[in-house]
Design a protein around this motif. Sequence first.
Motif, mmCIF file in Angstrom:
data_model
loop_
_atom_site.group_PDB
_atom_site.id
_atom_site.type_symbol
_atom_site.label_atom_id
_atom_site.label_comp_id
_atom_site.label_asym_id
_atom_site.label_seq_id
_atom_site.Cartn_x
_atom_site.Cartn_y
_atom_site.Cartn_z
ATOM 1 N N LYS A 62 -21.915 -26.097 -19.973
ATOM 2 C CA LYS A 62 -23.152 -26.606 -20.477
ATOM 3 C C LYS A 62 -23.538 -28.009 -19.926
ATOM 4 O O LYS A 62 -24.387 -28.568 -19.634
ATOM 5 C CB LYS A 62 -23.274 -26.660 -21.912
ATOM 6 N N SER A 66 -26.745 -28.526 -14.347
ATOM 7 C CA SER A 66 -28.097 -29.172 -14.595
ATOM 8 C C SER A 66 -28.859 -28.141 -15.437
ATOM 9 O O SER A 66 -28.678 -27.137 -15.415
ATOM 10 C CB SER A 66 -28.779 -29.461 -13.315
ATOM 11 N N GLN A 67 -29.739 -28.510 -16.295
ATOM 12 C CA GLN A 67 -30.542 -27.584 -17.073
ATOM 13 C C GLN A 67 -31.755 -26.996 -16.010
ATOM 14 O O GLN A 67 -32.093 -26.038 -16.509
ATOM 15 C CB GLN A 67 -31.724 -28.616 -18.336
ATOM 16 N N ASP A 68 -31.743 -27.310 -14.972
ATOM 17 C CA ASP A 68 -32.679 -26.481 -13.985
ATOM 18 C C ASP A 68 -31.722 -25.992 -12.817
ATOM 19 O O ASP A 68 -32.168 -25.816 -11.659
ATOM 20 C CB ASP A 68 -33.813 -27.728 -13.243
ATOM 21 N N TYR A 81 -30.343 -21.508 -15.862
ATOM 22 C CA TYR A 81 -29.428 -22.208 -16.763
ATOM 23 C C TYR A 81 -29.098 -21.421 -18.162
ATOM 24 O O TYR A 81 -27.833 -20.854 -18.232
ATOM 25 C CB TYR A 81 -29.976 -23.427 -17.335
ATOM 26 N N LYS A 82 -30.021 -20.810 -18.800
ATOM 27 C CA LYS A 82 -29.903 -19.891 -19.861
ATOM 28 C C LYS A 82 -29.140 -18.494 -19.540
ATOM 29 O O LYS A 82 -28.297 -18.101 -20.356
ATOM 30 C CB LYS A 82 -31.164 -19.677 -20.809
ATOM 31 N N LYS A 154 -24.108 -33.677 -11.757
ATOM 32 C CA LYS A 154 -24.492 -32.094 -12.480
ATOM 33 C C LYS A 154 -24.459 -31.376 -11.007
ATOM 34 O O LYS A 154 -24.992 -31.731 -9.992
ATOM 35 C CB LYS A 154 -25.865 -32.101 -13.180
#
Length: 169
Positions: A62, A66-68, A81-82, A154
């Motif tokens: 996590k 990267s979140q994107d 990501y999710k 990231k």
Amino acid sequence: MKKNSFYDLKITFLVLFGFMSFSTMAQVNKLPPVSKELYKKVAHLDSVMFDAFNERNLKTLKEIFSQDIEFYHDQGGLTHYKQNMDSFEEAFKSDRKVRRELVAGSMEVSPIRGYGAVETGIHRFYATKKGGQEELSSEAKFMTLWQNINGKWKATRIVSFAHQEYLEE
């Protein structure tokens, strides 16, 4: 006289074309080598990511993704990501363990000015079913785009392709 002029023109063209081709090839071959420091940094990032994968450490994954993130897989398509975190979490609950190994000597690193670096290579995945022996399950080429924001790296884009499957699920 006209024949000689045409012949001279052909020779001039061939010499000029040959020089231009050689000049272009020389420019392509004179790319600056990647620094040892950048290579070591990316090799470390790769090992952190896949040590976490091999050890089923979702927390580290996590942090390094990267979140994107955009993850392109030739067989699974595009995920974000999710979806990736959910997939890791589900896989880590399974009795079937999967281990990733970088093929020695296959990793290449190139800087991306103002962004970070791109890593390419070949990796292999090994699977162990509960009570069974570890077996080579697949091999693929990969590309990871690493972004450096104020010293924090990231994985922002991953492409995994040219899979060769060795085991049936």
